[in-house]
Each structure stands twice: as structure tokens, then as C-alpha cells.
Design a protein around this motif. Structure first.
Motif, short mmCIF file in Angstrom:
data_model
loop_
_atom_site.label_atom_id
_atom_site.label_comp_id
_atom_site.label_asym_id
_atom_site.label_seq_id
_atom_site.Cartn_x
_atom_site.Cartn_y
_atom_site.Cartn_z
N ALA A 137 58.13 98.23 60.41
CA ALA A 137 59.41 97.55 60.46
C ALA A 137 59.40 96.32 59.57
N ASP A 138 60.53 96.01 58.97
CA ASP A 138 60.64 94.82 58.13
C ASP A 138 60.38 93.56 58.97
N PRO A 139 59.72 92.57 58.41
CA PRO A 139 59.47 91.33 59.14
C PRO A 139 60.78 90.68 59.59
N VAL A 141 62.87 91.68 61.82
CA VAL A 141 63.86 92.60 62.38
C VAL A 141 63.51 92.90 63.83
N PRO A 186 70.84 94.71 62.75
CA PRO A 186 69.61 95.31 62.21
C PRO A 186 68.59 95.48 63.33
N ALA A 188 64.84 98.13 64.42
CA ALA A 188 63.94 99.25 64.14
C ALA A 188 63.45 99.81 65.47
N ARG A 190 60.20 101.91 66.81
CA ARG A 190 58.86 102.37 66.46
C ARG A 190 58.08 102.67 67.73
#
Length: 233
Positions: A137-139, A141, A186, A188, A190
Motif C-alpha cells: 500500500a502507498d505510504p 493511505v 483513498p 487499500a 491487504r
């Protein structure tokens, strides 16, 4: 950690009229979405509905949303394609799109009072796979961490991701909610590794314990919601 509105222990919530939040995922035979895309889109759909002006204050959906949240928080994901999807789209609701996934969320309905256009849709058959392992995941988010210990169909996992997003939403301040909404929600989804999952369970972050109505045992820990604003507290 606050109590979970998804657990099965006796609670005044059980005495209230019971509602369910319907979500419908579009599953065409030729090009179904990836599993992670579907989970993330379902989670965003829940947030979009919760923040919609029709669900707030004196909005047309506000009463049923309040009644739903006063009882057990149930979500059911059904699948549709072709004409089924078009007919579902004619009912009041909101369609949210992901990379390829499309999910339509509807205002809550009584547990035994589904609209006929939705009641006929299938719950089973929402088996989806990711074509490749999702990247990290993008930092910064928000991440909805799925349990590595509980196996779920894609439909069940979509509902659980929605639960996690909703718990995070409840924990945020009005300013934090506005910031998330203005950014387009936004997030994520996971699956945590076993060691990371143990850390998350003990972290005090919002934790979904499923009521066990379908597929999994009551009280199963399924999702931890890690929003940066909650981590900083």
C-alpha cells in the motif's frame, strides 16, 4: 477498544428492528474484476453512502441509516450482470467504481424486506482472484488489514472490508472525515502476515469481530482498520 456492533453477545442492539445494507457487485462473465479491487471498491462504497447528504441530518435516507446503525451492522453483497445490473441501477443508490470493479450500494432495507430486484440476485458465486499479488500500500493511505487466518468468499470479504471502513469512519473527527472524503476516500485492502496480524489485533485500532451469520465462526476477527489519523492518537 470499544465493543463491536458485529458481535453476537446479547445486546440492546438485538432488540431494535434489524436492517441490512445491500451492496451489489457487477460480475460480467467475460471480464470480472480482481478480488482486491472489488474489496477496496466495496469499502469505498460504504464510506460514500455514510457521507452522502441523503444519509445525514434530515436527508431522505437518514432515518433508515440511523435505524440500521442502531441495530446489528449487517451488510450483504450480491452479484449481478447484464439486465440484472441495469435493473439494480434503477433503484435509489450509489455506484462506485474502482480500477475495474463496480459496486452499487443502496440505503439500508429491513432484514426481511429486500426490493424484489435485489432479492432475486445471488449471494453465492462471488469468487474472485487477483491476477497478481497486490503491491504494498502507498505510504499514508488508510489500510484495511484482512486476517490471514480466516478464509472467506470474495462477497463475504467485501462485506468485512466495508465493516472495517465503517469502524474507521466512526472513530474519526469531523475534520478527519471531511479530509478523507475530499480526497476521494483513498484506501487499500491487504492481507496481513501472521506476525503483523498479531500486532494489529493488540494495537487498539478498530477491529471487526464478525457476528457469524454466514461462512465463519461468531466472534472471528476479520479486519483491522489502520487509518493514519488513528495511528497518531
Amino acid at each position: 477498544m470499544s465493543e463491536s456492533p458485529f458481535q453476537t453477545e446479547p445486546h440492546p442492539r438485538d432488540e431494535a428492528p434489524q436492517y441490512v445494507l445491500p451492496l451489489v457487485v457487477r460480475l460480467e462473465k467475460a471480464d470480472p474484476p480482481g478480488r482486491t479491487d472489488a474489496l477496496e471498491t466495496a469499502a469505498r462504497a460504504v464510506l460514500v453512502l455514510l457521507s452522502d447528504e441523503r444519509a445525514l441530518g434530515d436527508g431522505e435516507w437518514a432515518r433508515t441509516v440511523r435505524d440500521w446503525q442502531d441495530a446489528r451492522i449487517r451488510k450483504v453483497v450480491r452479484r449481478a450482470r447484464g439486465g440484472e445490473w441495469r435493473r439494480a441501477g434503477e433503484l435509489p443508490g450509489i455506484t462506485v467504481t474502482g480500477k475495474a470493479a463496480e459496486v452499487r450500494v443502496f440505503p439500508p432495507v429491513p432484514l426481511d424486506g429486500w426490493p424484489k430486484e435485489l432479492a432475486k440476485l445471488q449471494v453465492s458465486g462471488t469468487e474472485l482472484d487477483d491476477p497478481q499479488e497486490p503491491p504494498a500500500a502507498d505510504p499514508g493511505v488508510p489500510v484495511l488489514w484482512m486476517s490471514p487466518e480466516v478464509e472467506m468468499s470474495a462477497g463475504k470479504a467485501m462485506a468485512q472490508a466495508g465493516h472495517g471502513a465503517q469502524l474507521a469512519w466512526w472513530e474519526l473527527s469531523d475534520a478527519e472525515r471531511s479530509s478523507w472524503r475530499e480526497a476521494g476516500f483513498p484506501l487499500a485492502v491487504r492481507t496481513a502476515g501472521p506476525e503483523r496480524w498479531r500486532e494489529l489485533i493488540a494495537s487498539g485500532l478498530p477491529l471487526v469481530r464478525d457476528a457469524g451469520f454466514t461462512e465463519i465462526a461468531p466472534g472471528s476477527c476479520t479486519v483491522v482498520a489502520e487509518h493514519p489519523a488513528l495511528r497518531s492518537r
